[in-house]
Design a protein around this motif. Structure first.
Motif, mmCIF file in Angstrom:
data_model
loop_
_atom_site.group_PDB
_atom_site.id
_atom_site.type_symbol
_atom_site.label_atom_id
_atom_site.label_comp_id
_atom_site.label_asym_id
_atom_site.label_seq_id
_atom_site.Cartn_x
_atom_site.Cartn_y
_atom_site.Cartn_z
ATOM 1 N N ALA A 132 6.765 45.681 76.548
ATOM 2 C CA ALA A 132 5.348 45.919 76.681
ATOM 3 C C ALA A 132 4.635 46.917 76.476
ATOM 4 N N GLY A 133 5.420 47.697 75.692
ATOM 5 C CA GLY A 133 4.650 49.145 75.073
ATOM 6 C C GLY A 133 5.001 50.280 75.511
ATOM 7 N N MET A 134 5.849 50.436 76.694
ATOM 8 C CA MET A 134 6.134 51.578 77.413
ATOM 9 C C MET A 134 7.325 52.318 76.774
ATOM 10 N N SER A 135 7.202 53.687 76.827
ATOM 11 C CA SER A 135 8.282 54.393 76.431
ATOM 12 C C SER A 135 9.314 54.823 77.266
ATOM 13 N N VAL A 136 10.455 54.109 77.418
ATOM 14 C CA VAL A 136 11.455 54.359 78.341
ATOM 15 C C VAL A 136 12.004 55.713 78.309
ATOM 16 N N VAL A 175 12.398 61.033 81.147
ATOM 17 C CA VAL A 175 12.267 62.447 81.347
ATOM 18 C C VAL A 175 11.255 62.971 82.348
ATOM 19 N N ILE A 176 10.251 62.123 82.392
ATOM 20 C CA ILE A 176 9.134 62.355 83.570
ATOM 21 C C ILE A 176 9.663 62.483 84.877
ATOM 22 N N THR A 177 10.553 61.184 84.821
ATOM 23 C CA THR A 177 11.239 61.035 86.312
ATOM 24 C C THR A 177 12.233 61.991 86.855
ATOM 25 N N ILE A 222 1.575 56.257 85.883
ATOM 26 C CA ILE A 222 2.983 56.703 85.755
ATOM 27 C C ILE A 222 3.784 56.024 86.661
ATOM 28 N N GLY A 223 3.430 56.090 87.995
ATOM 29 C CA GLY A 223 4.146 55.234 88.831
ATOM 30 C C GLY A 223 4.568 53.721 88.469
ATOM 31 N N PHE A 224 3.443 53.198 87.956
ATOM 32 C CA PHE A 224 3.619 51.977 87.782
ATOM 33 C C PHE A 224 4.517 51.546 86.505
ATOM 34 N N GLN A 225 4.352 52.558 85.674
ATOM 35 C CA GLN A 225 5.381 52.612 84.568
ATOM 36 C C GLN A 225 6.910 52.996 84.872
#
Length: 434
Positions: A305-309, A314-316, A288-291
């Motif tokens: 790269a396929g990450m959900s911004v 929201v997580i951040t 999660i931190g890398f994303q």
């Protein structure tokens, strides 16, 4: 003898400029939308030397203000041309006395009557630093993801409301009661932080505007809450019932160690240290931190790269809000031991300065929180002994923010090279001769 002509591209007609690179044009068009994010990255990615020099400049400027406000300095300035060294001596005495008093009130008071009283200042600095560290960590997490979380103030308030209610309304065993009160503050801040995160992820709402508005909702919300019968039965609406002893942070210095113990330092400091370690692990060792860092560096590349911004946003904000909610426990479960309208003080806004000074790194934020806690603790003794206005501390903090946000200004003051500037090619002998 034939005349030499400059080589030209056969595909480009004469007197006609070559077409622009479409990729470069696209980058220029997207630059305006990413200027804020680029500025945030520039602030966050600065080096420790800039932070240290910013503190030095702020203290020097604060010294000038202290000297200017001193009556002895003003009197000596009236006959400066007759005896100029009187002015310099008065200014030095004024500034040195003020900063020595600040050190005595923040770190160690060698003039105290007992050893316990001598070390009390450093414990008070830790007490003031705990909420700054926890809220600063939350803001740092947002900065690393490219988000300006200005809502720590409101998140602290909501966390304080839940923690205080669990603390005085529930009758639970020692240990379990404290854990649930801490979790209540964490959940309250996380839920309040999730609101701007969801709005930004789903509708693109600006998190700065949303969090500022949520701060005001929380300010008026706590005023309304304190007037309810549950939080203030038969009272004036200024303070909730006291939190039960089973939900309070234990003192970090036990009573048996110091007779007549009046130290306020509590186990909230341990919570702040654990939170700092957690944030370090989250940002540097977890997926999660890398994303999160990837989205903060370049959301377009992260999406490619396929990450959900949106999911990372929201997580951040949930994590940032939870850490700000933990900051409320330092007040409700530590020092104030009840809910008041001013429970958040200015910790939510001061934490922004702490995160900037700490360069949004966990260790840097922790140390910056200690510094600002020491300034707050030492400012009281400085004002009491030297009659120096404590507003000087606010000036020092403001100057630090200004310089941290403008690293080129610090480099120009100390004539430091810009590490991002392109290196100059060495001058050849032919060029030197020309």
């Amino acid at each position: 003898m034939t005349e030499e002509r400059p080589a030209t591209n056969p595909e480009t007609p004469p007197n006609e400029t070559p077409p622009k690179d479409p990729a470069a044009s696209t980058d220029q068009e997207g630059l305006g939308g990413d200027q804020g994010r680029a500025a945030l990255r520039q602030i966050v990615n600065g080096n420790a030397a800039i932070s240290f020099l910013a503190i030095v400049v702020a203290l020097v400027l604060g010294g000038f203000l202290i000297a200017l406000a001193d009556e002895r300095v003003q009197e000596a300035a009236g006959y400066f041309f007759a005896r100029p060294f009187d002015l310099l001596g008065a200014a030095w005495t004024s500034v040195s006395d003020a900063y020595v008093a600040m050190f005595r009130g923040a770190v160690f008071d060698w003039r105290a009557a007992s050893f316990a009283d001598s070390i009390r200042p450093i414990t008070e600095s830790f007490v003031y630093a705990i909420p700054l560290i926890l809220a600063g960590l939350g803001i740092s997490v947002g900065f690393r993801a490219g988000l300006f979380n200005i809502g720590a103030q409101g998140q602290i308030i909501v966390g304080a409301i839940l923690a205080s209610y669990i603390g005085f309304a529930w009758d639970l065993p020692i240990g379990l009661h404290l854990i649930l009160a801490i979790l209540g503050a964490l959940v309250g801040g996380a839920l309040y932080g999730a609101i701007p995160g969801v709005l930004k992820a789903t509708s693109g709402a600006n998190e700065v505007i949303v969090t500022i508005m949520l701060n005001w909702i929380a300010v008026y919300g706590i005023a309304w809450t304190l007037k309810q019968a549950v939080f203030n039965p038969g009272r004036s609406g200024q303070r909730s019932p006291a939190v039960l002893d089973s939900a309070l942070y234990p003192r970090l210095i036990p009573d048996w160690l110091v007779p007549g113990n009046s130290f306020r330092l509590h186990w909230g400091l341990v919570v702040a240290i654990l939170a700092t370690l957690f944030v370090w692990w989250l940002l540097e060792r977890s997926t999660i931190g890398f994303q999160l860092r990837a989205v903060g560096a370049n959301p377009h590349a992260a999406r490619t790269a396929g990450m959900s911004v949106g999911r990372i946003t929201v997580i951040t904000m949930v994590i940032a809000g939870g850490l700000a909610g933990l900051a409320a426990t330092a007040q409700v479960l530590g020092t104030e031991r009840s809910l008041t309208a001013g429970v958040a003080a200015s910790y939510g806004f001061d934490a922004i300065t702490v995160a900037l000074l700490g360069r949004s790194r966990p260790l840097g934020t922790f140390l910056a929180g200690l510094l600002f806690g020491a300034l707050k603790a030492g400012g009281s003794l400085m004002q009491r002994i030297t009659a120096t206005e404590i507003d000087i501390i606010l000036v020092v903090q403001s100057v630090i923010v200004l310089l941290i946000a403008a690293p080129p200004l610090v480099r120009s003051i100390f004539r430091l090279p810009d590490p991002d500037a392109p290196s100059r090619a060495p001058v050849t002998k032919k060029e030197a001769a020309a």
